[in-house]
Design a protein around this motif. Structure first.
Motif, PDB file in Angstrom:
ATOM      1  N   THR A  37       0.867  -1.176   0.000  1.00 28.73           N
ATOM      2  CA  THR A  37       0.000   0.000   0.000  1.00 28.73           C
ATOM      3  C   THR A  37       0.905   1.227   0.000  1.00 28.73           C
ATOM      4  O   THR A  37       2.097   1.131   0.251  1.00 28.73           O
ATOM      5  CB  THR A  37      -0.927   0.022   1.235  1.00 28.73           C
ATOM      6  OG1 THR A  37      -0.125   0.000   2.422  1.00 28.73           O
ATOM      7  CG2 THR A  37      -1.896  -1.156   1.209  1.00 28.73           C
ATOM      8  N   VAL A  72      -4.770   2.536   3.192  1.00 26.48           N
ATOM      9  CA  VAL A  72      -5.981   2.198   2.427  1.00 26.48           C
ATOM     10  C   VAL A  72      -7.058   3.265   2.624  1.00 26.48           C
ATOM     11  O   VAL A  72      -7.786   3.602   1.682  1.00 26.48           O
ATOM     12  CB  VAL A  72      -6.492   0.790   2.797  1.00 26.48           C
ATOM     13  CG1 VAL A  72      -7.887   0.546   2.263  1.00 26.48           C
ATOM     14  CG2 VAL A  72      -5.524  -0.264   2.270  1.00 26.48           C
ATOM     15  N   ALA A  78      -4.299  -1.161  -3.693  1.00 20.41           N
ATOM     16  CA  ALA A  78      -3.163  -1.938  -3.193  1.00 20.41           C
ATOM     17  C   ALA A  78      -2.607  -2.772  -4.332  1.00 20.41           C
ATOM     18  O   ALA A  78      -3.266  -2.964  -5.361  1.00 20.41           O
ATOM     19  CB  ALA A  78      -3.591  -2.839  -2.043  1.00 20.41           C
TER      20      ALA A  78
END
Length: 162
Positions: A37, A72, A78
């Protein structure tokens, strides 16, 4: 070295259908992945995690207060890697968070078989991540770099695009 020996050492490139089947099989039978991420100001963040696959999305869980969750929240996407550098499946995903009480029973049960069961911890300790594949690429060497995309825009491909 003779010509026959040279030909025997040249890797044979798999076709799209074979690569697509390999990706699906690995998603269904595997349970470990690398999850990357990113965020503004902190760069990329990479963690090894367990996963489960429901046929359309990957699910994993992590601590609510983790850098992954913060990333996130700020950037709901991702990248996932399955396999190793000699045979990789690279998956670009959209990412969303699912509170532990809101996850489907089947997903929670399957995830508990491959990792820590978030349902056994105090509420607010863990959160699930739902990762919807948008693009999947499969290759096992430079000879397979062409034709590596097996999913684009969330749809499995029947014809090569690269």
């Amino acid at each position: 070295m003779h010509a026959n020996e040279e030909l025997a050492t040249i890797p044979i490139r798999r076709g799209l259908a074979e690569r697509r089947a390999h990706a699906r099989d690995r998603l269904e039978t595997g349970f470990q992945m690398w999850l990357a991420t990113g965020s503004d100001g902190h760069g990329a963040h990479l963690i090894p995690v367990a996963y489960t696959w429901d046929g359309s999305a990957l699910y994993t869980a992590t601590f609510v207060k983790s850098r992954t969750v913060a990333n996130v929240k700020g950037h709901p996407q991702a990248r996932v890697a399955l396999g190793d550098t000699a045979n990789v499946i690279m998956i670009d995903t959209s990412a969303s968070l699912v509170d532990v009480p809101d996850i489907g029973t089947g997903i929670a049960e399957h995830y508990a078989k491959v990792s820590t069961d978030p349902r056994t911890y105090p509420e607010g300790t863990f959160v699930y991540l739902r990762l919807h594949p948008r693009r999947i690429q499969v290759w096992n060497g430079l000879h397979e770099f062409v034709g590596r995309t097996v999913m684009r825009d969330g749809q499995w491909l029947d014809n090569p695009v690269d």
